[in-house]
Design a protein around this motif. Structure first.
Motif, mmCIF file in Angstrom:
data_model
loop_
_atom_site.group_PDB
_atom_site.id
_atom_site.type_symbol
_atom_site.label_atom_id
_atom_site.label_comp_id
_atom_site.label_asym_id
_atom_site.label_seq_id
_atom_site.Cartn_x
_atom_site.Cartn_y
_atom_site.Cartn_z
ATOM 1 N N LEU A 248 -13.310 36.872 18.190
ATOM 2 C CA LEU A 248 -14.576 36.668 17.437
ATOM 3 C C LEU A 248 -15.702 36.948 18.333
ATOM 4 O O LEU A 248 -17.168 36.764 17.677
ATOM 5 C CB LEU A 248 -14.368 35.156 17.380
ATOM 6 C CG LEU A 248 -13.514 34.415 16.265
ATOM 7 C CD1 LEU A 248 -13.391 32.911 17.054
ATOM 8 C CD2 LEU A 248 -14.167 34.987 15.679
ATOM 9 N N THR A 264 -22.859 31.874 17.547
ATOM 10 C CA THR A 264 -21.933 32.292 16.580
ATOM 11 C C THR A 264 -19.967 32.370 16.904
ATOM 12 O O THR A 264 -19.819 32.280 15.468
ATOM 13 C CB THR A 264 -22.726 33.561 16.298
ATOM 14 O OG1 THR A 264 -23.808 33.500 16.337
ATOM 15 C CG2 THR A 264 -21.510 34.266 14.957
ATOM 16 N N ALA A 265 -19.842 33.196 17.583
ATOM 17 C CA ALA A 265 -18.401 32.843 18.019
ATOM 18 C C ALA A 265 -17.527 32.036 18.156
ATOM 19 O O ALA A 265 -16.700 31.652 17.573
ATOM 20 C CB ALA A 265 -18.276 33.387 19.639
ATOM 21 N N SER A 267 -18.646 29.240 16.719
ATOM 22 C CA SER A 267 -18.579 28.890 15.014
ATOM 23 C C SER A 267 -17.595 29.381 14.740
ATOM 24 O O SER A 267 -17.068 28.663 13.823
ATOM 25 C CB SER A 267 -20.077 28.912 14.807
ATOM 26 O OG SER A 267 -20.126 28.419 13.532
ATOM 27 N N GLY A 268 -17.364 30.908 14.265
ATOM 28 C CA GLY A 268 -16.010 30.952 13.372
ATOM 29 C C GLY A 268 -15.159 30.282 14.126
ATOM 30 O O GLY A 268 -13.942 30.453 13.309
ATOM 31 N N TRP A 269 -14.985 30.246 15.189
ATOM 32 C CA TRP A 269 -13.477 29.705 15.921
ATOM 33 C C TRP A 269 -13.734 28.162 15.161
ATOM 34 O O TRP A 269 -12.809 27.902 14.511
ATOM 35 C CB TRP A 269 -13.330 29.236 17.273
ATOM 36 C CG TRP A 269 -12.020 28.343 17.905
ATOM 37 C CD1 TRP A 269 -11.965 27.230 18.320
ATOM 38 C CD2 TRP A 269 -10.818 28.503 17.595
ATOM 39 N NE1 TRP A 269 -10.855 26.678 18.993
ATOM 40 C CE2 TRP A 269 -10.034 27.859 18.164
ATOM 41 C CE3 TRP A 269 -9.655 30.182 17.486
ATOM 42 C CZ2 TRP A 269 -8.855 27.469 18.464
ATOM 43 C CZ3 TRP A 269 -8.364 29.732 17.514
ATOM 44 C CH2 TRP A 269 -8.304 28.417 17.762
ATOM 45 N N GLU A 271 -14.437 27.378 12.236
ATOM 46 C CA GLU A 271 -14.094 27.336 10.770
ATOM 47 C C GLU A 271 -12.783 27.168 11.004
ATOM 48 O O GLU A 271 -12.027 26.970 9.580
ATOM 49 C CB GLU A 271 -15.218 28.085 10.187
ATOM 50 C CG GLU A 271 -16.823 28.051 10.037
ATOM 51 C CD GLU A 271 -17.303 29.182 9.479
ATOM 52 O OE1 GLU A 271 -16.818 30.431 9.238
ATOM 53 O OE2 GLU A 271 -18.628 29.445 9.227
ATOM 54 N N ARG A 272 -12.289 27.913 11.829
ATOM 55 C CA ARG A 272 -10.681 28.347 11.831
ATOM 56 C C ARG A 272 -10.011 26.853 11.880
ATOM 57 O O ARG A 272 -8.621 27.079 11.415
ATOM 58 C CB ARG A 272 -10.148 29.726 12.695
ATOM 59 C CG ARG A 272 -10.477 30.738 12.514
ATOM 60 C CD ARG A 272 -10.088 31.464 13.556
ATOM 61 N NE ARG A 272 -10.483 33.201 13.695
ATOM 62 C CZ ARG A 272 -10.537 34.120 14.612
ATOM 63 N NH1 ARG A 272 -9.484 33.964 15.936
ATOM 64 N NH2 ARG A 272 -11.217 35.379 13.859
ATOM 65 N N SER A 276 -16.897 23.008 9.137
ATOM 66 C CA SER A 276 -17.577 24.049 8.063
ATOM 67 C C SER A 276 -18.684 23.367 8.389
ATOM 68 O O SER A 276 -18.987 22.372 8.782
ATOM 69 C CB SER A 276 -17.349 23.668 6.371
ATOM 70 O OG SER A 276 -17.533 22.353 6.721
ATOM 71 N N ARG A 278 -22.878 25.566 9.716
ATOM 72 C CA ARG A 278 -23.097 26.457 10.906
ATOM 73 C C ARG A 278 -25.051 24.981 11.267
ATOM 74 O O ARG A 278 -25.093 26.057 11.839
ATOM 75 C CB ARG A 278 -23.132 27.529 10.561
ATOM 76 C CG ARG A 278 -22.111 27.828 9.734
ATOM 77 C CD ARG A 278 -21.915 29.194 11.238
ATOM 78 N NE ARG A 278 -20.823 30.133 10.954
ATOM 79 C CZ ARG A 278 -20.803 31.330 11.224
ATOM 80 N NH1 ARG A 278 -21.530 32.054 12.007
ATOM 81 N NH2 ARG A 278 -19.822 31.828 11.378
ATOM 82 N N ALA A 284 -19.451 22.679 12.431
ATOM 83 C CA ALA A 284 -18.822 24.361 12.469
ATOM 84 C C ALA A 284 -20.672 24.963 13.628
ATOM 85 O O ALA A 284 -20.629 26.399 12.842
ATOM 86 C CB ALA A 284 -18.736 25.249 11.951
ATOM 87 N N GLY A 286 -21.398 25.795 16.613
ATOM 88 C CA GLY A 286 -21.320 26.950 17.291
ATOM 89 C C GLY A 286 -21.141 25.410 18.847
ATOM 90 O O GLY A 286 -20.802 25.727 19.498
#
Length: 306
Positions: A248, A264-265, A267-269, A271-272, A276, A278, A284, A286
């Motif tokens: 990520l 941003t990274a 936030s991606g985690w 979401e995983r 939800s 951002r 999510a 971040g």
């Protein structure tokens, strides 16, 4: 901690182990000593090359490539077990790594997780690049594994080290995976047996890194957009290393400041983890939360406190 061997001492040590050695032209003076010191040396580091073909691999590790000049190692170990001498002196093989790992190598005890990249490994380690694609399914022939064992044992024997002084690149620098395809513990067992020491001495590693949630949240809310901000809290490095491992966060951004790219990274985690949204204040966004950060720590070896 020792002064590096001379080139002649290396050759004698390798041949005493029964290794097959091929000298490349000018290797004795091919180095990066103008860029910094080499030594005192503390251990041996094993890598894979991500290449195919012995001749091409020798050329690449000797010359380097755009952005990383050669030599890229001290020796290259081919599929057939031949050890090619590439350079002698400082070489571009290890890069920056974890100070806790270096301390463990010096003490010859079990390795802690590598969560930082702040210590010069090119000064401290001998390096062997091993011909392999690094895909995980490219085989490691027994002759090649034997040559790795011989190379590492030769240096350990010459310096009076145990097999605990031998590590893989993946154990030194967060985000690295090499050498991929065989376990380093099994290789250390082979080296220990050759040295007649038995299994490497195992001392419990230090406790897992601890990440303060409150300090991490402060770092996340303070740093975005501020390029070059110094490390605000050491836990940032552990979290960024985990995000790199998850794919990520690009490794160059694992620098200890919780900037917009790390936001941003994370936030991606999040979401995983099933969250939800951002926008600021959403799940999510971040900014680390306890549940998602705890899941990241459980997977990547750190504990969340406060």
């Amino acid at each position: 901690m020792s002064a590096p061997l001379t080139a002649d001492q290396l050759l004698a040590a390798l041949r005493a182990e029964g290794a097959t050695v091929v000298e490349t032209g000018g290797w004795r003076t091919h180095n990066r000593n103008s860029r910094g010191p080499w030594g005192p040396v503390n251990g041996v580091m094993i890598h894979h090359t991500v290449t195919r073909g012995t001749d091409a691999t020798v050329r690449i590790v000797h010359d380097g490539y755009e952005g990383l000049p050669g030599p890229l190692c001290h020796v290259m170990i081919a599929k057939d077990g031949t050890i090619f001498t590439i350079g002698w002196g400082r070489t571009n093989h290890a890069g920056l790594g974890d100070p806790g790992v270096l301390a463990a190598v010096v003490a010859e005890r079990a390795l802690p997780p590598d969560v930082q990249a702040s210590v010069d490994g090119n000064r401290a380690f001998y390096g062997a690049e091993c011909e392999n694609l690094g895909t995980g399914d490219d085989p490691w022939p027994e002759l090649q594994l034997l040559a790795i064992e011989q190379f590492a044992a030769a240096l350990c024997r010459a310096h009076g080290w145990t097999a605990a002084s031998v590590i893989g690149h993946r154990e030194w620098q967060p985000g690295k995976v090499d050498p991929l395809g065989f376990p380093m513990d099994a290789m250390r067992d082979r080296i220990a047996t050759r040295l007649g020491h038995g299994a490497p001495r195992q001392v419990p590693p230090p406790s897992r890194p601890q990440v303060s949630l409150s300090q991490l949240v402060t770092a996340a809310r303070t740093n975005p957009g501020m390029a070059g901000t110094p490390v605000t809290y050491p836990g940032v490095l552990a979290v960024e290393a985990a995000l790199v491992d998850e794919g990520l966060l690009a490794k160059p951004y694992s620098d200890g400041h919780y900037g917009t790219t790390t936001v941003t990274a994370m936030s991606g985690w999040q979401e995983r983890c099933g969250y939800s949204g951002r926008a600021p204040g959403q799940a999510a966004d971040g900014i680390p939360g306890r549940a998602s950060l705890t899941r990241l720590g459980a997977k990547h070896g750190f504990d969340v406190i406060d």
